[in-house]
Motif scaffolding. Structure first.
Motif, PDB file in Angstrom:
ATOM      1  N   ILE A 129     -15.579 -22.253  19.899  1.00  0.00           N
ATOM      2  CA  ILE A 129     -15.819 -21.540  18.645  1.00  0.00           C
ATOM      3  C   ILE A 129     -17.268 -21.803  18.244  1.00  0.00           C
ATOM      4  CG2 ILE A 129     -15.250 -21.325  16.201  1.00  0.00           C
ATOM      5  CD1 ILE A 129     -13.041 -20.269  17.902  1.00  0.00           C
ATOM      6  N   GLY A 130     -18.052 -20.752  18.133  1.00  0.00           N
ATOM      7  CA  GLY A 130     -19.457 -20.935  17.801  1.00  0.00           C
ATOM      8  C   GLY A 130     -20.221 -21.697  18.851  1.00  0.00           C
ATOM      9  N   GLY A 131     -19.806 -21.561  20.107  1.00  0.00           N
ATOM     10  CA  GLY A 131     -20.489 -22.233  21.207  1.00  0.00           C
ATOM     11  C   GLY A 131     -20.069 -23.676  21.411  1.00  0.00           C
ATOM     12  N   ARG A 132     -19.208 -24.213  20.559  1.00  0.00           N
ATOM     13  CA  ARG A 132     -18.771 -25.594  20.680  1.00  0.00           C
ATOM     14  C   ARG A 132     -17.303 -25.654  21.085  1.00  0.00           C
ATOM     15  NH1 ARG A 132     -20.515 -27.926  14.935  1.00  0.00           N
ATOM     16  NH2 ARG A 132     -19.576 -25.926  14.358  1.00  0.00           N
ATOM     17  N   PRO A 133     -16.966 -26.569  22.001  1.00  0.00           N
ATOM     18  CA  PRO A 133     -15.570 -26.670  22.442  1.00  0.00           C
ATOM     19  C   PRO A 133     -14.669 -27.187  21.326  1.00  0.00           C
ATOM     20  CG  PRO A 133     -16.871 -28.462  23.368  1.00  0.00           C
ATOM     21  CD  PRO A 133     -17.837 -27.526  22.711  1.00  0.00           C
ATOM     22  N   VAL A 134     -13.456 -26.654  21.292  1.00  0.00           N
ATOM     23  CA  VAL A 134     -12.467 -27.069  20.292  1.00  0.00           C
ATOM     24  C   VAL A 134     -11.474 -28.004  20.958  1.00  0.00           C
ATOM     25  CG1 VAL A 134     -10.669 -26.280  18.713  1.00  0.00           C
ATOM     26  CG2 VAL A 134     -12.724 -24.892  19.059  1.00  0.00           C
ATOM     27  N   ASP A 135     -11.222 -29.132  20.327  1.00  0.00           N
ATOM     28  CA  ASP A 135     -10.289 -30.107  20.864  1.00  0.00           C
ATOM     29  C   ASP A 135      -8.897 -29.488  20.999  1.00  0.00           C
ATOM     30  OD1 ASP A 135      -8.209 -32.465  20.482  1.00  0.00           O
ATOM     31  OD2 ASP A 135     -10.096 -33.372  21.134  1.00  0.00           O
ATOM     32  N   ASP A 136      -8.223 -29.804  22.097  1.00  0.00           N
ATOM     33  CA  ASP A 136      -6.885 -29.253  22.327  1.00  0.00           C
ATOM     34  C   ASP A 136      -5.904 -29.658  21.229  1.00  0.00           C
ATOM     35  OD1 ASP A 136      -7.608 -27.876  24.573  1.00  0.00           O
ATOM     36  OD2 ASP A 136      -6.840 -29.358  26.003  1.00  0.00           O
ATOM     37  N   ARG A 137      -6.155 -30.806  20.600  1.00  0.00           N
ATOM     38  CA  ARG A 137      -5.282 -31.238  19.506  1.00  0.00           C
ATOM     39  C   ARG A 137      -5.336 -30.251  18.344  1.00  0.00           C
ATOM     40  NH1 ARG A 137      -2.052 -31.626  16.674  1.00  0.00           N
ATOM     41  NH2 ARG A 137      -1.266 -33.325  15.364  1.00  0.00           N
ATOM     42  N   VAL A 138      -6.515 -29.694  18.081  1.00  0.00           N
ATOM     43  CA  VAL A 138      -6.657 -28.699  17.025  1.00  0.00           C
ATOM     44  C   VAL A 138      -5.894 -27.429  17.389  1.00  0.00           C
ATOM     45  CG1 VAL A 138      -8.288 -27.247  15.766  1.00  0.00           C
ATOM     46  CG2 VAL A 138      -8.888 -29.612  16.282  1.00  0.00           C
ATOM     47  N   VAL A 139      -6.001 -27.008  18.645  1.00  0.00           N
ATOM     48  CA  VAL A 139      -5.296 -25.811  19.106  1.00  0.00           C
ATOM     49  C   VAL A 139      -3.788 -26.012  18.999  1.00  0.00           C
ATOM     50  CG1 VAL A 139      -4.931 -24.231  21.044  1.00  0.00           C
ATOM     51  CG2 VAL A 139      -7.200 -25.232  20.656  1.00  0.00           C
ATOM     52  N   GLU A 140      -3.310 -27.198  19.385  1.00  0.00           N
ATOM     53  CA  GLU A 140      -1.882 -27.492  19.274  1.00  0.00           C
ATOM     54  C   GLU A 140      -1.427 -27.437  17.807  1.00  0.00           C
ATOM     55  OE1 GLU A 140      -1.350 -31.282  21.040  1.00  0.00           O
ATOM     56  OE2 GLU A 140      -1.849 -30.612  23.080  1.00  0.00           O
ATOM     57  N   ALA A 141      -2.260 -27.967  16.925  1.00  0.00           N
ATOM     58  CA  ALA A 141      -1.907 -27.956  15.499  1.00  0.00           C
ATOM     59  C   ALA A 141      -1.820 -26.530  14.972  1.00  0.00           C
ATOM     60  CB  ALA A 141      -2.947 -28.752  14.711  1.00  0.00           C
ATOM     61  N   VAL A 142      -2.713 -25.668  15.432  1.00  0.00           N
ATOM     62  CA  VAL A 142      -2.699 -24.271  15.003  1.00  0.00           C
ATOM     63  C   VAL A 142      -1.434 -23.574  15.484  1.00  0.00           C
ATOM     64  CG1 VAL A 142      -3.816 -22.030  15.284  1.00  0.00           C
ATOM     65  CG2 VAL A 142      -5.192 -24.053  14.785  1.00  0.00           C
ATOM     66  N   TRP A 143      -1.066 -23.819  16.741  1.00  0.00           N
ATOM     67  CA  TRP A 143       0.150 -23.208  17.260  1.00  0.00           C
ATOM     68  C   TRP A 143       1.393 -23.761  16.549  1.00  0.00           C
ATOM     69  CZ3 TRP A 143       1.215 -18.975  19.691  1.00  0.00           C
ATOM     70  CH2 TRP A 143       0.230 -18.362  20.474  1.00  0.00           C
ATOM     71  N   GLY A 144       1.361 -25.053  16.222  1.00  0.00           N
ATOM     72  CA  GLY A 144       2.463 -25.623  15.455  1.00  0.00           C
ATOM     73  C   GLY A 144       2.576 -24.982  14.087  1.00  0.00           C
ATOM     74  N   PHE A 145       1.426 -24.789  13.433  1.00  0.00           N
ATOM     75  CA  PHE A 145       1.391 -24.127  12.133  1.00  0.00           C
ATOM     76  C   PHE A 145       1.961 -22.717  12.243  1.00  0.00           C
ATOM     77  CE2 PHE A 145      -0.622 -21.255   9.149  1.00  0.00           C
ATOM     78  CZ  PHE A 145      -0.587 -21.949   7.952  1.00  0.00           C
ATOM     79  N   PHE A 146       1.542 -21.988  13.262  1.00  0.00           N
ATOM     80  CA  PHE A 146       1.962 -20.601  13.429  1.00  0.00           C
ATOM     81  C   PHE A 146       3.461 -20.501  13.694  1.00  0.00           C
ATOM     82  CE2 PHE A 146       2.245 -16.659  16.118  1.00  0.00           C
ATOM     83  CZ  PHE A 146       1.967 -15.768  15.101  1.00  0.00           C
ATOM     84  N   SER A 147       3.986 -21.402  14.505  1.00  0.00           N
ATOM     85  CA  SER A 147       5.420 -21.345  14.822  1.00  0.00           C
ATOM     86  C   SER A 147       6.272 -21.659  13.593  1.00  0.00           C
ATOM     87  CB  SER A 147       5.748 -22.325  15.955  1.00  0.00           C
ATOM     88  OG  SER A 147       5.426 -23.653  15.590  1.00  0.00           O
ATOM     89  N   VAL A 148       5.871 -22.667  12.806  1.00  0.00           N
ATOM     90  CA  VAL A 148       6.606 -22.993  11.585  1.00  0.00           C
ATOM     91  C   VAL A 148       6.486 -21.854  10.581  1.00  0.00           C
ATOM     92  CG1 VAL A 148       6.736 -24.578   9.622  1.00  0.00           C
ATOM     93  CG2 VAL A 148       6.350 -25.467  11.922  1.00  0.00           C
ATOM     94  N   TYR A 149       5.303 -21.263  10.506  1.00  0.00           N
ATOM     95  CA  TYR A 149       5.070 -20.118   9.627  1.00  0.00           C
ATOM     96  C   TYR A 149       6.045 -18.993   9.945  1.00  0.00           C
ATOM     97  CZ  TYR A 149       2.507 -15.979   7.871  1.00  0.00           C
ATOM     98  OH  TYR A 149       2.146 -14.799   7.264  1.00  0.00           O
TER      99      TYR A 149
END
Length: 482
Positions: free
Chosen positions: A383-403
Motif C-alpha cells: 500500500i503506497g509502495g510499502r509492504p503490509v504485514d500479513d497480520r494486518v491483512v488477517e485482521a482485515v479479513w477477520g473484520f470483514f467476515s464478522v461484519y
C-alpha cells in the motif's frame, strides 16, 4: 479493571456533555420556540447524573488500562445516546417516546443520519440545532475530544484514543503527545466547519441553516433542518459547496494535518486511499451520468448535477438528498447504495468498511489468484509502495467476515419483524455503514418500522461507529477474565 476510575471518567464526560446543551438553550431563548424547559431539564438531569458518577470517586488517581478504555468507549456512547434522547422526549415537539428518541439520538451521535421524524421544517429551532450538534460532536468522536482534557485531570488517555480511532492503523500519532494530537484534530475539524458554514452562508443559506448544515456536512452525518434536505434550497452553489466538504471530510484527517503542517498537498496525491476513492467515484460518476441521460431521467445538465451530488452523498455515507435516487432506473439505486459499503477513508468522519480495508481485500484476492499460477512465489501486499504485514491483512479479513455474519443476522431479525427483503437488507446496511437513508420502506424515514427493528438498527449504528470489534470484545469471556 478499575470500576471507580471508569465511573470517574464517565461522570466527567457527562458533565462536559451537559455543556453542549447550552447552545440549544440559548437558541430557544432567542427564538422563543417553546423548548426551553425541556433543554433545562435535560441539562439538569445530565449534569446531575455525571456529578453522581464522579463525586464518590473524584480522588481516585490511576491510569486507564486497555480493558478500561474499551468499556469507557462503549459505555459512553450508550450513555451519550441515552442522555442525548432526553430533549427529544421532553420537548413537546417532536415529543418522541423512549425508543424513538434513543434511535434518533444514536443516529445523531454515530453520524448515521437515519431519522424517524417527519415534519422537520416545523420543529423548534433549538431542536433543529441540537440534532445537528449531536452529529458534529459525534463526527470525530467524543472520546477524542475527551482525551484532550483527561490528562489535565490526572487520567491517561492513550488507551481511549486507540479504541476510538477508526481504521486498521491505530497506533500512528500526528504529534508526540496524545493530548496535542486530539487538540490538533479538533482544531482542524472546527476550522473546516467554520469554512463550510461561511460557504453555505455565501451560497444563499440563512446563517442558522448554514451553521446547522456545516455541522452535519463536516461530520458526514446527513441530518438537515428541512424534510427535503439540501434539495430544499434548490441551489447549485450550495450543492457544490456540500460536495466539496463531503469529499474533504471523507479523507483521512491525518492528511489534512500534514497538509496544514507542511503547507503541501503532495500527501493527498500520494495516498493510496485518496487515489482509490477518487478513481471509484470517477468511474461511478460516468456510469451514473450515462444511465440517467440514456434513460431520459434528466437532461444532461441535470443528470450531472443530481447524479454527482447523490453519488458523493451516498458514497461518503453522508446521506443528504437533492433527488430521490431510489426511484432512478435500472441498477443505479443499488450501485450507489453498495458504494456506501466502502465508505470514507480510515481516520475520516465517514462510515462504511473504510477504503483501506476494501483496498486490502482486493489486493489479497489478487494475490491469491497469482498464487494459483505461482504457488511458491512470495508476493507481498503493498500500500503506497510499502509492504503490509500479513497480520494486518488477517485482521482485515477477520473484520470483514464478522461484519458479514452480523449483517446477515440483523437482516434476518428485521425480516422476522415483517419487513420485506429490500427494506430489511438496506436498513441494516444503511445503519451499520452509518449512511442513513436506505431503500424500500426506509428510503424516506424509519418511523414506520417496529420497535424491535429500531433497537436492532440502533445496535447496528453503534456497531458500525465503533468498528465492530471494540463493541464485540465486551461479549467475550476472555475479556472479563482476570
Amino acid at each position: 479493571m478499575h470500576p471507580a476510575i471508569i465511573f470517574r471518567v464517565l461522570g466527567i464526560l457527562l458533565m462536559v456533555f451537559s455543556i453542549a446543551l447550552l447552545p440549544p438553550i440559548i437558541t430557544s431563548i432567542i427564538y422563543q420556540d417553546g423548548a426551553l424547559v425541556a433543554f433545562l431539564d435535560a441539562f439538569a438531569i445530565t449534569f446531575a447524573a455525571g456529578a453522581l458518577c464522579w463525586y464518590p470517586v473524584r480522588k481516585r488517581q490511576q491510569d486507564l488500562r486497555t480493558r478500561d478504555g474499551f468499556i469507557v468507549t462503549v459505555m459512553f456512547w450508550l450513555v451519550l445516546a441515552l442522555s442525548g434522547s432526553l430533549p427529544l422526549m421532553l420537548a413537546e415537539q417532536p415529543g418522541l417516546n423512549f425508543t424513538d428518541a434513543f434511535f434518533e439520538s444514536m443516529s445523531g451521535w454515530t453520524t448515521t443520519g437515519a431519522t424517524l421524524i417527519t415534519g422537520i421544517d416545523h420543529l423548534p429551532e433549538s431542536i433543529l440545532l441540537y440534532r445537528q450538534l449531536l452529529q458534529w460532536l459525534g463526527g470525530m468522536g467524543i472520546i477524542v475530544l475527551a482525551v484532550a482534557i483527561l490528562p489535565m485531570l490526572g487520567i491517561g488517555g492513550m488507551q481511549l484514543y486507540r479504541t476510538e480511532t477508526p481504521g486498521p492503523m491505530k497506533d500512528s500519532k500526528l504529534t508526540p503527545r496524545i493530548t496535542e494530537t486530539a487538540k490538533t484534530l479538533w482544531y482542524i475539524y472546527a476550522f473546516l466547519t467554520v469554512c463550510c458554514a461561511i460557504g453555505f452562508w455565501f451560497g444563499g443559506m440563512s446563517l442558522f441553516d448554514a451553521i446547522c448544515h456545516a455541522f452535519s456536512t463536516v461530520a458526514i452525518g446527513g441530518f438537515s433542518t428541512h424534510d427535503a434536505s439540501i434539495g430544499y434550497f434548490d441551489s447549485i452553489a450550495i450543492e457544490t459547496i456540500a460536495v466539496i466538504f463531503m469529499l474533504i471530510s471523507s479523507v483521512n484527517f491525518a492528511l489534512h494535518f500534514y497538509a496544514w503542517r507542511f503547507r503541501s498537498f503532495k500527501q493527498y496525491l500520494a495516498d493510496a486511499e485518496v487515489r482509490t476513492i477518487l478513481t471509484v467515484l470517477t468511474i461511478a460518476g460516468v456510469v451514473t451520468f450515462a444511465v440517467l441521460t440514456a434513460s431520459n431521467t434528466y437532461e444532461a445538465n441535470d443528470a450531472l448535477r443530481y447524479g454527482l451530488f447523490e453519488l458523493v452523498s451516498i458514497a461518503t455515507t453522508t446521506g443528504y438528498a437533492t433527488a430521490d435516487f431510489t426511484a432512478w432506473p435500472i441498477f443505479l439505486p443499488f450501485m450507489l447504495f453498495f458504494l456506501a459499503f466502502m465508505g470514507g477513508c480510515a481516520g475520516s468522519t465517514g462510515g462504511g468498511l473504510k477504503v483501506i480495508r476494501v483496498l486490502l481485500i482486493y489486493k489479497q484476492g489478487s494475490r491469491e489468484v497469482k498464487r494459483l499460477i505461482h504457488p511458491n512465489a512470495i508476493i507481498p501486499i503493498r500500500i503506497g509502495g510499502r509492504p503490509v504485514d500479513d497480520r494486518v491483512v488477517e485482521a482485515v479479513w477477520g473484520f470483514f467476515s464478522v461484519y458479514l455474519m452480523l449483517y446477515l443476522i440483523m437482516t434476518l431479525i428485521l425480516l422476522a419483524t415483517g419487513l420485506d427483503f429490500v427494506t430489511a437488507f438496506s436498513a441494516v446496511g444503511a445503519c451499520i455503514n452509518n449512511l442513513g437513508p436506505g431503500l424500500g420502506g426506509v428510503a424516506a424515514h424509519y418511523g414506520d418500522i417496529s420497535d424491535v427493528a429500531k433497537w436492532t438498527l440502533s445496535f447496528a449504528m453503534i456497531l458500525g461507529r465503533l468498528e465492530i470489534f471494540t463493541l464485540l470484545v465486551l461479549f467475550t469471556s476472555t475479556f472479563w477474565r482476570q
